[in-house]
Motif scaffolding. Structure first.
Motif, PDB file in Angstrom:
ATOM      1  N   GLU A  91       1.161  -1.080 -10.270  1.00 32.56           N
ATOM      2  CA  GLU A  91       0.344  -0.187 -11.094  1.00 32.56           C
ATOM      3  C   GLU A  91       0.076  -0.748 -12.492  1.00 32.56           C
ATOM      4  O   GLU A  91      -0.987  -0.503 -13.072  1.00 32.56           O
ATOM      5  CB  GLU A  91       1.026   1.183 -11.182  1.00 32.56           C
ATOM      6  CG  GLU A  91       0.108   2.289 -11.609  1.00 32.56           C
ATOM      7  CD  GLU A  91      -1.048   2.528 -10.625  1.00 32.56           C
ATOM      8  OE1 GLU A  91      -1.017   1.998  -9.492  1.00 32.56           O
ATOM      9  OE2 GLU A  91      -1.998   3.222 -11.010  1.00 32.56           O
ATOM     10  N   LYS A  96      -9.537   7.933  -6.337  1.00 31.56           N
ATOM     11  CA  LYS A  96      -8.606   7.779  -5.198  1.00 31.56           C
ATOM     12  C   LYS A  96      -7.815   6.474  -5.285  1.00 31.56           C
ATOM     13  O   LYS A  96      -6.868   6.271  -4.538  1.00 31.56           O
ATOM     14  CB  LYS A  96      -9.393   7.807  -3.891  1.00 31.56           C
ATOM     15  CG  LYS A  96      -9.816   9.214  -3.516  1.00 31.56           C
ATOM     16  CD  LYS A  96     -10.386   9.255  -2.104  1.00 31.56           C
ATOM     17  CE  LYS A  96     -10.840  10.677  -1.789  1.00 31.56           C
ATOM     18  NZ  LYS A  96     -11.668  10.736  -0.574  1.00 31.56           N
ATOM     19  N   ARG A  97      -8.236   5.582  -6.156  1.00 27.21           N
ATOM     20  CA  ARG A  97      -7.496   4.323  -6.310  1.00 27.21           C
ATOM     21  C   ARG A  97      -6.103   4.564  -6.897  1.00 27.21           C
ATOM     22  O   ARG A  97      -5.182   3.800  -6.662  1.00 27.21           O
ATOM     23  CB  ARG A  97      -8.273   3.343  -7.204  1.00 27.21           C
ATOM     24  CG  ARG A  97      -9.640   2.965  -6.645  1.00 27.21           C
ATOM     25  CD  ARG A  97     -10.265   1.772  -7.344  1.00 27.21           C
ATOM     26  NE  ARG A  97     -10.492   1.966  -8.768  1.00 27.21           N
ATOM     27  CZ  ARG A  97     -11.436   2.740  -9.301  1.00 27.21           C
ATOM     28  NH1 ARG A  97     -12.247   3.438  -8.521  1.00 27.21           N
ATOM     29  NH2 ARG A  97     -11.583   2.832 -10.611  1.00 27.21           N
ATOM     30  N   ARG A  98      -5.973   5.618  -7.689  1.00 28.74           N
ATOM     31  CA  ARG A  98      -4.666   5.979  -8.249  1.00 28.74           C
ATOM     32  C   ARG A  98      -3.844   6.670  -7.158  1.00 28.74           C
ATOM     33  O   ARG A  98      -4.169   7.764  -6.704  1.00 28.74           O
ATOM     34  CB  ARG A  98      -4.849   6.917  -9.438  1.00 28.74           C
ATOM     35  CG  ARG A  98      -3.564   7.493 -10.030  1.00 28.74           C
ATOM     36  CD  ARG A  98      -2.746   6.475 -10.801  1.00 28.74           C
ATOM     37  NE  ARG A  98      -1.705   7.134 -11.594  1.00 28.74           N
ATOM     38  CZ  ARG A  98      -0.935   6.518 -12.476  1.00 28.74           C
ATOM     39  NH1 ARG A  98      -1.053   5.207 -12.675  1.00 28.74           N
ATOM     40  NH2 ARG A  98      -0.024   7.178 -13.164  1.00 28.74           N
ATOM     41  N   GLN A  99      -2.747   6.025  -6.782  1.00 31.28           N
ATOM     42  CA  GLN A  99      -1.902   6.565  -5.720  1.00 31.28           C
ATOM     43  C   GLN A  99      -0.821   7.479  -6.299  1.00 31.28           C
ATOM     44  O   GLN A  99      -0.472   7.387  -7.465  1.00 31.28           O
ATOM     45  CB  GLN A  99      -1.268   5.403  -4.940  1.00 31.28           C
ATOM     46  CG  GLN A  99      -2.296   4.536  -4.252  1.00 31.28           C
ATOM     47  CD  GLN A  99      -1.728   3.193  -3.811  1.00 31.28           C
ATOM     48  OE1 GLN A  99      -1.247   3.051  -2.700  1.00 31.28           O
ATOM     49  NE2 GLN A  99      -1.724   2.232  -4.715  1.00 31.28           N
ATOM     50  N   LYS A 100      -0.297   8.345  -5.439  1.00 30.29           N
ATOM     51  CA  LYS A 100       0.733   9.290  -5.867  1.00 30.29           C
ATOM     52  C   LYS A 100       2.115   8.623  -5.870  1.00 30.29           C
ATOM     53  O   LYS A 100       2.371   7.713  -5.092  1.00 30.29           O
ATOM     54  CB  LYS A 100       0.765  10.477  -4.899  1.00 30.29           C
ATOM     55  CG  LYS A 100      -0.423  11.409  -5.050  1.00 30.29           C
ATOM     56  CD  LYS A 100      -0.179  12.671  -4.246  1.00 30.29           C
ATOM     57  CE  LYS A 100      -1.327  13.687  -4.384  1.00 30.29           C
ATOM     58  NZ  LYS A 100      -2.556  13.258  -5.036  1.00 30.29           N
ATOM     59  N   ALA A 108      -3.744  -2.480  -1.445  1.00 33.14           N
ATOM     60  CA  ALA A 108      -3.509  -1.047  -1.233  1.00 33.14           C
ATOM     61  C   ALA A 108      -4.700  -0.405  -0.539  1.00 33.14           C
ATOM     62  O   ALA A 108      -4.543   0.637   0.111  1.00 33.14           O
ATOM     63  CB  ALA A 108      -3.256  -0.344  -2.571  1.00 33.14           C
ATOM     64  N   HIS A 109      -5.875  -1.006  -0.667  1.00 30.42           N
ATOM     65  CA  HIS A 109      -7.090  -0.363  -0.163  1.00 30.42           C
ATOM     66  C   HIS A 109      -7.908  -1.287   0.742  1.00 30.42           C
ATOM     67  O   HIS A 109      -9.084  -1.040   0.959  1.00 30.42           O
ATOM     68  CB  HIS A 109      -7.964   0.093  -1.343  1.00 30.42           C
ATOM     69  CG  HIS A 109      -7.222   0.906  -2.348  1.00 30.42           C
ATOM     70  ND1 HIS A 109      -6.683   2.140  -2.053  1.00 30.42           N
ATOM     71  CD2 HIS A 109      -6.891   0.662  -3.629  1.00 30.42           C
ATOM     72  CE1 HIS A 109      -6.066   2.619  -3.131  1.00 30.42           C
ATOM     73  NE2 HIS A 109      -6.171   1.731  -4.103  1.00 30.42           N
ATOM     74  N   PRO A 129       0.841  -1.203   0.000  1.00 30.64           N
ATOM     75  CA  PRO A 129       0.000   0.000   0.000  1.00 30.64           C
ATOM     76  C   PRO A 129       0.876   1.253   0.000  1.00 30.64           C
ATOM     77  O   PRO A 129       2.009   1.227   0.495  1.00 30.64           O
ATOM     78  CB  PRO A 129      -0.760  -0.089   1.340  1.00 30.64           C
ATOM     79  CG  PRO A 129      -0.570  -1.493   1.836  1.00 30.64           C
ATOM     80  CD  PRO A 129       0.730  -1.965   1.266  1.00 30.64           C
ATOM     81  N   GLY A 130       0.367   2.321  -0.597  1.00 22.15           N
ATOM     82  CA  GLY A 130       1.018   3.627  -0.446  1.00 22.15           C
ATOM     83  C   GLY A 130       1.808   4.140  -1.628  1.00 22.15           C
ATOM     84  O   GLY A 130       2.267   5.279  -1.617  1.00 22.15           O
ATOM     85  N   PRO A 181       2.341   3.595  -6.245  1.00 21.01           N
ATOM     86  CA  PRO A 181       1.895   2.824  -7.416  1.00 21.01           C
ATOM     87  C   PRO A 181       2.812   1.623  -7.701  1.00 21.01           C
ATOM     88  O   PRO A 181       2.325   0.496  -7.834  1.00 21.01           O
ATOM     89  CB  PRO A 181       1.950   3.839  -8.573  1.00 21.01           C
ATOM     90  CG  PRO A 181       2.240   5.175  -7.978  1.00 21.01           C
ATOM     91  CD  PRO A 181       2.732   4.978  -6.584  1.00 21.01           C
TER      92      PRO A 181
END
Lengths: 265, 265
Positions: free
Chosen positions: B30, B245-249, B47-48, B23-24, B26
């Motif tokens: 990804e 929000k599923r797309r992480q930074k 991740a979620h 988690p946290g 991509p």
């Protein structure tokens, strides 16, 4: 669309394979050769054909496959496989393609086997081939080793201390798992392309880091990995191949011997 | 032998996918997410999910799959895919597995397509993901960036000058070849997993080396590559995903932004 859409290219069981790889060193092509040899497949190899080097270059330079080939794309780097009308590259891709055709990705009834075998192949190549190459070329593949010697020493020290035991430990765990089956092989009790790829990786690492590999073997924590190495070497077709002139010597490829990098770990 | 031989595990068309990844960030996960999103597949993602980190660790530590699982082998590293009873890892392996099931490896009539697509996936990951990771970790993945800053600068300078144009040039050649078909895609006129993987690679390289990528885009030699990037971004499901929000930074994963490495090439 219909005009440019790729057509399925027919290949029969007896269509010979043609390997396109740099003559003069085992390199990444060696994984493909071991699969072809174990399968007893009919194949040709630019390492041993007249004009072989020119043929490799024609692919690198984009002359082959021709830009108007309706089915095949340009390839980025060897090894390249031509099989009938099909042209593909990338070592793990070629290994899986041949392995699937030749019954070397697990039991024929086990449709999911090829995905487990492919994961093993990719992991062996990541940890015991690509990472090893970068031990003598950590900064740039386009520079000479002599231009990155200090960095190579630093990277190699980390590799033999941390990375090499990590990957041998992983394959030992695989060999201890129930799903590896009976006998010396990684998956399902049958020899697969993963065993052949791991063998070649171990052979190369033994050549490049003999002290570290001897120490790891003495310590005995990875006995099943070394037993797999021996078991592959004794396969009749592999044994005959390794003793033949088709098996080329290590040199300036992925696996290289530099005394100053031969660390114990 | 019969006792330990892996059985084929049945999965139906509707069996949901489960992605196991840190988690946290991509990261390599990804590529898998983009394939699942484009396919409109039902999936869960550590991740979620609550306890996601613990679940990743249970695989890394060898608690999952259990050592007596008759079919699944230990996995070396995430991303990991669980699909019904099947557990596999390795990014290109997972991408090919899902892609094949979901019709994203070329025309259904084109049995050889998956091998061409797989070669593209492997090449994108080699040149635009693994090599990029090593730009900030050229000496050892186990050390901090701060302990290999000088070497990182040297490697990054070579990467943006030589390697990045080489790989963009390769994909431009693919897009210009007849076998890529009409439209913006790499192979056969259809969107495949190779387009999605290349998109994510380009997105990550844009994040890490914005100056070099902007310069290459201005120069115009790789216009088809940048057009593919835009075309993927506009796919309705991908667009919705990227805005969710599923797309992480990006952060401390494969693609990182360090000002001192942001070279023009």
């Amino acid at each position: 669309m219909a005009e440019t859409a790729p057509k399925r290219q027919k290949t029969s069981k007896s269509t010979p394979y043609h390997l396109v790889y740099w003559p003069g060193l085992p390199g990444r092509g060696e994984h493909v050769r071991l699969v072809l040899e174990e399968a007893g497949a009919e194949y040709t190899d630019t390492a041993h054909t007249e004009g072989g080097m020119g043929e490799v270059l024609s692919y690198i330079q984009g002359k082959q496959p021709p830009v108007d080939d309706v089915a095949n794309l340009p390839v980025c780097a060897p090894p390249i496989l031509r099989h009938g009308e099909l042209v593909i590259n990338q070592t793990p891709n070629i290994v899986l393609y041949i392995g699937k055709r030749e019954g070397l990705v697990g039991d024929a009834e086990d449709e999911d086997g090829m995905w487990r075998v492919n994961a093993l192949v990719l992991t062996a190549l990541d940890g015991l081939s690509n990472e090893v190459h970068d031990c003598h070329h950590p900064i740039a593949t386009g520079l000479y080793y002599e231009d990155q010697k200090e960095e190579s020493l630093r990277r190699s020290a980390d590799y033999v201390k941390n990375r090499l035991p990590k990957f041998l430990g992983y394959f030992q765990r695989v060999l201890e798992a129930k799903a590896s089956g009976d006998g010396p092989w990684l998956y399902g009790g049958n020899l697969t392309v993963a065993d052949l790829v791991l063998f070649q990786c171990l052979d190369g690492v033994k050549y490049m880091f003999p002290k570290a590999m001897a120490k790891l073997q003495r310590e005995g924590k990875h006995d099943r990995v070394f037993a797999l190495y021996d078991a592959v070497k004794e396969r009749p077709r592999i044994k005959a191949y390794l003793e033949s002139k088709r098996r080329q010597k290590y040199g300036m490829g992925i696996y290289r011997y530099y005394e100053e990098l031969d660390l114990e770990g």
